[in-house]
Scaffold this motif. Structure first.
Motif: not given
Length: 345
Positions: A12-15, A156-157, A162-163, A192-193
């Motif tokens: 998950d991405v840390d915005l 990277l994913r 990284c998406p 993100i979700l």
């Protein structure tokens, strides 16, 4: 002992981290940027054909099907070579002829191999050989400044939040691709979700559907470039901190595996930072199912997906990858080992 969260799956991405962290690691200097690992390989193969007139590429008989996809899209001929139990070239069975003109792909399995002896062996057979080093599972090896192969690439994913993104290092000039892929949008939205998820908000299926939709578009966008958000994310990534956490987790897992009498598929030396810890299990599917029930999603490298490759068939039955990445704590490693012990009974 009950698991409080899911272990495994996509990052998950840390915005907030993206917003406030400074770019300072220089990770994109001197590299070529593409949409994915298979995209990176595709552009390498196009260059190999144009620059050297090479039309065939030797692939190991244990690999991800996406490699074959990239070779097919580049319209090069595939020749498989056999691996031994150390996941190195089976010297006696290598079909390479003296002074043959071809490309050879070497995979750094799990980030645990030293590929230099194999590179030297191949070049001793033919000076016309172009060597491609696959560091998709070996980002920390990719980062090293030495270039023992003619090209090396990574993705990277699987290693970071990284998406998308595939990187290439080579002394040759490769095409610069500015048009970003579209699939990263689905991967990013899913990440993100996933990071916001609480059971009362929405079902897992919502973000898993987005991940799958992104995955389904990767091959179609093999000629596209890397997204801006992944370029920002990777330059703001603290590689040293991540390496520290991974090494801490690896030590704990290795001690536990030793106690349980489970062998790793390759030796895990202290100077390597692997993607996973790969283990060999007689009844892998039964163990993996029981770990799933505890929300521990250990991947398999690799499902065959229609390929008839000798070492791949053997590994597809018995290999399981223990997750040791930077998302997880000592407590998580304990839970993995406890669940594994129960599953073996």
């Amino acid at each position: 002992m009950q698991n409080s969260r899911v272990i495994g799956g996509e990052f998950d991405v840390d915005l907030q981290g993206l917003q406030y962290t400074q770019s300072n690691n220089g990770s994109l200097e001197g590299v070529y940027k593409y949409s994915s690992g298979r995209s990176a390989l595709y552009y390498i193969l196009l260059d190999v054909q144009k620059r050297y007139g090479i039309t065939a590429v030797y692939l190991p008989d244990y690999l991800c099907s996406s490699i074959v996809t990239a070779v097919e899209k580049s319209q090069m001929k595939v020749v498989f070579y056999n691996l031994n139990d150390q996941l190195e070239i089976d010297v006696e069975k290598l079909p390479l002829k003296d002074n043959e003109k071809a490309a050879v792909l070497l995979i750094n399995y799990f980030g645990l191999k030293n590929l230099q002896p194999q590179v030297e062996f191949i070049r001793s057979i033919s000076k016309e050989i172009i060597v491609i080093e696959d560091d998709v599972q070996a980002f920390y090896e990719f980062r090293k400044p030495e270039l023992i192969a003619d090209y090396k690439f990574t993705s990277l994913r699987k290693t970071f939040a990284c998406p998308d993104g595939g990187l290439v290092k080579t002394a040759n000039d490769l095409p610069l691709v500015s048009e970003a892929n579209k699939f990263h949008q689905y991967k990013l939205a899913g990440s993100i979700l996933k990071s916001l998820r609480k059971p009362e908000y929405y079902d897992d299926d919502v973000y898993l559907h987005l991940f799958e939709k992104g995955e389904n578009h990767i091959d179609d966008e093999i000629e596209r470039g890397m997204s801006q958000i992944s370029q920002e994310a990777i330059t703001k990534t603290d590689f040293e901190r991540i390496a520290y956490i991974r090494l801490r987790n690896i030590r704990q897992i290795l001690n536990g595996l030793k106690t349980l009498g489970i062998r790793t598929i390759l030796p895990v030396s202290e100077d390597k930072i692997p993607l996973f810890v790969p283990i060999w299990l007689e009844d892998r599917n039964k163990v993996r199912r029981q770990m799933f029930q505890q929300q521990i999603f250990c991947p398999v490298h690799w499902p065959l997906e229609g390929m008839d490759v000798q070492k791949g068939v053997e590994m597809a039955e018995h290999e399981m990858s223990i997750i040791i990445d930077q998302r997880y704590t000592n407590k998580d490693m304990c839970f993995i080992l406890t669940t594994l012990e129960k599953a073996l009974k």
